[in-house]
Motif scaffolding. Structure first.
Motif, mmCIF file in Angstrom:
data_model
loop_
_atom_site.group_PDB
_atom_site.id
_atom_site.type_symbol
_atom_site.label_atom_id
_atom_site.label_comp_id
_atom_site.label_asym_id
_atom_site.label_seq_id
_atom_site.Cartn_x
_atom_site.Cartn_y
_atom_site.Cartn_z
ATOM 1 N N PHE A 67 -8.152 46.587 -6.412
ATOM 2 C CA PHE A 67 -8.814 45.792 -5.373
ATOM 3 C C PHE A 67 -7.862 45.254 -4.306
ATOM 4 C CE2 PHE A 67 -12.079 45.492 -8.705
ATOM 5 C CZ PHE A 67 -13.216 45.741 -7.953
ATOM 6 N N GLY A 68 -6.630 44.977 -4.688
ATOM 7 C CA GLY A 68 -5.682 44.389 -3.745
ATOM 8 C C GLY A 68 -5.365 42.944 -4.088
ATOM 9 N N GLU A 69 -4.162 42.548 -3.728
ATOM 10 C CA GLU A 69 -3.602 41.224 -4.063
ATOM 11 C C GLU A 69 -4.503 40.075 -3.620
ATOM 12 O OE1 GLU A 69 -0.750 38.887 -5.662
ATOM 13 O OE2 GLU A 69 0.080 40.834 -5.094
ATOM 14 N N LYS A 70 -5.077 40.172 -2.412
ATOM 15 C CA LYS A 70 -5.833 39.043 -1.852
ATOM 16 C C LYS A 70 -7.142 38.774 -2.583
ATOM 17 C CE LYS A 70 -4.210 39.462 2.931
ATOM 18 N NZ LYS A 70 -4.625 39.791 4.300
ATOM 19 N N TYR A 71 -7.691 39.799 -3.217
ATOM 20 C CA TYR A 71 -9.037 39.669 -3.774
ATOM 21 C C TYR A 71 -9.068 39.215 -5.233
ATOM 22 C CZ TYR A 71 -10.440 42.408 0.341
ATOM 23 O OH TYR A 71 -10.656 42.846 1.630
ATOM 24 N N VAL A 72 -7.996 39.452 -5.972
ATOM 25 C CA VAL A 72 -8.014 39.198 -7.419
ATOM 26 C C VAL A 72 -7.152 37.985 -7.768
ATOM 27 C CG1 VAL A 72 -7.501 40.152 -9.696
ATOM 28 C CG2 VAL A 72 -8.407 41.647 -7.904
ATOM 29 N N HIS A 73 -7.761 37.001 -8.416
ATOM 30 C CA HIS A 73 -7.054 35.789 -8.853
ATOM 31 C C HIS A 73 -7.057 35.788 -10.382
ATOM 32 C CE1 HIS A 73 -7.391 34.253 -4.714
ATOM 33 N NE2 HIS A 73 -8.569 34.840 -4.739
ATOM 34 N N TYR A 74 -5.932 36.132 -10.967
ATOM 35 C CA TYR A 74 -5.903 36.306 -12.432
ATOM 36 C C TYR A 74 -5.508 35.040 -13.187
ATOM 37 C CZ TYR A 74 -1.369 37.620 -10.498
ATOM 38 O OH TYR A 74 -0.227 37.659 -9.756
ATOM 39 N N GLY A 75 -4.960 34.058 -12.501
ATOM 40 C CA GLY A 75 -4.663 32.777 -13.135
ATOM 41 C C GLY A 75 -3.549 32.829 -14.159
ATOM 42 N N GLU A 76 -3.496 31.799 -15.011
ATOM 43 C CA GLU A 76 -2.478 31.725 -16.065
ATOM 44 C C GLU A 76 -3.059 31.016 -17.276
ATOM 45 O OE1 GLU A 76 0.797 29.176 -15.085
ATOM 46 O OE2 GLU A 76 -0.470 27.716 -14.047
ATOM 47 N N VAL A 77 -2.473 31.292 -18.440
ATOM 48 C CA VAL A 77 -2.899 30.621 -19.672
ATOM 49 C C VAL A 77 -2.164 29.285 -19.754
ATOM 50 C CG1 VAL A 77 -3.071 30.783 -22.186
ATOM 51 C CG2 VAL A 77 -3.263 32.854 -20.787
ATOM 52 N N VAL A 78 -2.912 28.209 -20.063
ATOM 53 C CA VAL A 78 -2.300 26.874 -20.196
ATOM 54 C C VAL A 78 -2.616 26.300 -21.571
ATOM 55 C CG1 VAL A 78 -2.277 26.311 -17.733
ATOM 56 C CG2 VAL A 78 -4.314 25.799 -19.075
ATOM 57 N N HIS A 79 -1.723 25.429 -22.047
ATOM 58 C CA HIS A 79 -1.959 24.755 -23.332
ATOM 59 C C HIS A 79 -2.268 23.294 -23.052
ATOM 60 C CE1 HIS A 79 -1.044 23.348 -27.521
ATOM 61 N NE2 HIS A 79 -1.829 24.381 -27.716
#
Length: 488
Positions: A67-79
């Motif tokens: 899709f491209g960098e601008k469209y996908v927000h994958y986030g991060e795992v947090v504790h």
């Protein structure tokens, strides 16, 4: 994010699906996504961390490539602190729809995903924000030779599935929306598709104002908001200083502006990424319209048999979405025997499951295999698995959501760096994002195969029954007519 300082009162219930629940921060532009499980679940914190990390890696290393960098927000795992999570869980329980409470939010592991709140524009502060979420569904008809029922080459999955969903009571009415109209690139067809979504949103359309849901079904309830009420919400965005009177004409005018904005943003080219490195699947392989589409039926009724298709530009988001969907080269009917081949192999060699990368890791090697579009079956497990994995990725794209966040430009504002869409009385800066990009489970393929058969068989039976009914009434009319003539 400092876990020990978090206050559950700063968060509110945002929404949930079958597998996860989301809460949003009241002031900051972030959400937390927690996994959900049946009450008797038995997953360790390590397993939950691994599952969330897999979701992040799939978004980062696979879907971002397509899709491209601008469209996908994958986030991060947090504790997070367990005390905060438990308090949050208790706080939001009353807001959850009853139909979703068969599963519990994970309050035992302390792990969640932190993501941007896509109902807001992260680059605009202290401005009103409008966000439209569309779940477009599958935008093409299967072209595979493995398809056993001819109807699948003529009527799309979404239109067929509508009949089964209404029969089961999930929805009260059939929607006139057809994904092939939205993906056509033809503005007239796209406008018709979006109007149909506004009239019957089901779970394919939601509209948020400043992060709050103002239009669309809440979960599976048939509680569509009033279009006039929606127009009242939208009026300050589209006609900020216009004395437009209320009433049907006003509502139609405002909704027309909204549809224009959505269409323009969906067709816009705001990213340089050209659908990954994938050799594009020619859309001409299948028919570009669905026979069950209300738009198609209207054309035929008016004596126009030619369907105009403008096509999509290669760098617009709809085109990229369609290309990923079309990784489904064989249809579920062609995939199911290949899935069984993999299953038989795993029965003999269960330890090979990790070597075959069925459950990840989702890395460059996994991505490279997805780019092989060859359909020459050499009888190997490797070929079978490659097609199965492509099908899973395609299914993910068929069920993703597109988020369009809009914010009015100030009168003298210049936005060279940001895309702008003009309307008759205002201008909007906008951003596009794709979400719901979790890879569909490998184990769901058996269910997909069974469901496909049910959808097609019910549609054929239902439409055949209607055809028989029409024919029967015509015959009766003819009989009556004959009797009258005989008496005369």
């Amino acid at each position: 994010m400092e876990a020990e300082k978090m206050d559950e009162n700063e968060w509110r219930y945002h929404g949930e699906g079958n597998k996860s629940l989301v809460v949003s921060h009241r002031k900051r532009c972030i959400v937390l996504r927690f996994l959900k499980f049946p009450p008797n679940r038995s997953k360790t914190p390590e397993e939950i961390f691994h599952q969330l990390q897999n979701i992040v890696h799939f978004g980062k290393h696979i879907m971002k490539q397509f899709f491209g960098e601008k469209y996908v927000h994958y986030g991060e795992v947090v504790h997070l602190s367990l005390d905060f999570v438990r308090q949050l869980c208790l706080k939001i329980q009353a807001e959850r729809p009853e139909s979703r409470c068969d599963k519990d939010m994970d309050a035992l592991s302390g792990y969640a995903m932190c993501l941007p709140n896509l109902t807001r524009l992260h680059f605009v502060e202290h401005r009103p924000i409008l966000c439209v979420e569309i779940k477009p569904k599958c935008g093409f008809l299967p072209f595979s030779s493995h398809v056993s029922q001819e109807i699948k080459h003529k009527v799309c999955r979404y239109c067929m599935h509508q009949h089964l969903k209404v029969a089961k009571g999930k929805w009260k009415r059939l929607s006139k929306y057809c994904p092939l109209d939205l993906f056509s690139g033809n503005k007239q067809r796209m406008h018709f598709a979006l109007r149909s979504l506004l009239q019957e949103a089901q779970n394919n359309l939601k509209i948020f104002k400043n992060g709050e849901l103002i239009y669309g079904c809440k979960d599976n309830e048939d509680s569509l908001s009033d279009l006039n009420e929606l127009a009242c919400h939208l009026k300050p965005f589209f006609f900020p200083s216009n004395g437009l009177v209320s009433g049907p004409h006003c509502t139609r005018t405002i909704l027309k502006e909204l549809i224009h904005v959505i269409t323009t943003t969906l067709l816009s080219s705001t990213d340089d990424c050209k659908a990954g490195d994938m050799k594009t699947v020619p859309t001409s392989q299948g028919r570009s319209y669905c026979e069950a589409s209300a738009f198609t039926k209207e054309l035929i009724k008016n004596g126009k048999n030619k369907m105009e298709t403008s096509g999509l530009q290669r760098d617009c988001l709809l085109y990229k979405t369609l290309q990923v969907q079309m990784l489904d080269l064989l249809d579920i009917e062609g995939i199911y025997p290949l899935y069984n081949r993999v299953e038989q192999y795993l029965e003999e060699f269960p330890k090979e499951r990790s070597t075959l990368q069925i459950d990840g890791p989702y890395n460059e090697s996994f991505y490279e295999k997805l780019l092989d579009l060859s359909t020459d079956d050499d009888g190997t497990v490797e070929y079978a698995l490659r097609k199965v994995q492509q099908y899973r990725v395609a299914m993910t794209a068929k069920d993703c959501s597109i988020m369009i966040a809009l914010s009015p430009c100030l009168q003298d504002e210049r936005s060279e760096q940001r895309p702008v869409v003009p309307t008759s009385k205002s201008r909007f800066t906008f951003s596009l994002s794709v979400l719901d990009l979790d890879l569909k489970p490998y184990e769901s393929i058996h269910h997909q195969y069974k469901l496909d058969g049910k959808i097609v068989n019910y549609y054929l039976k239902n439409t055949q029954a209607k055809d028989d009914s029409v024919m029967s009434s015509l015959l009766k009319e003819n009989e009556n007519c004959t009797l009258v003539l005989h008496k005369m």
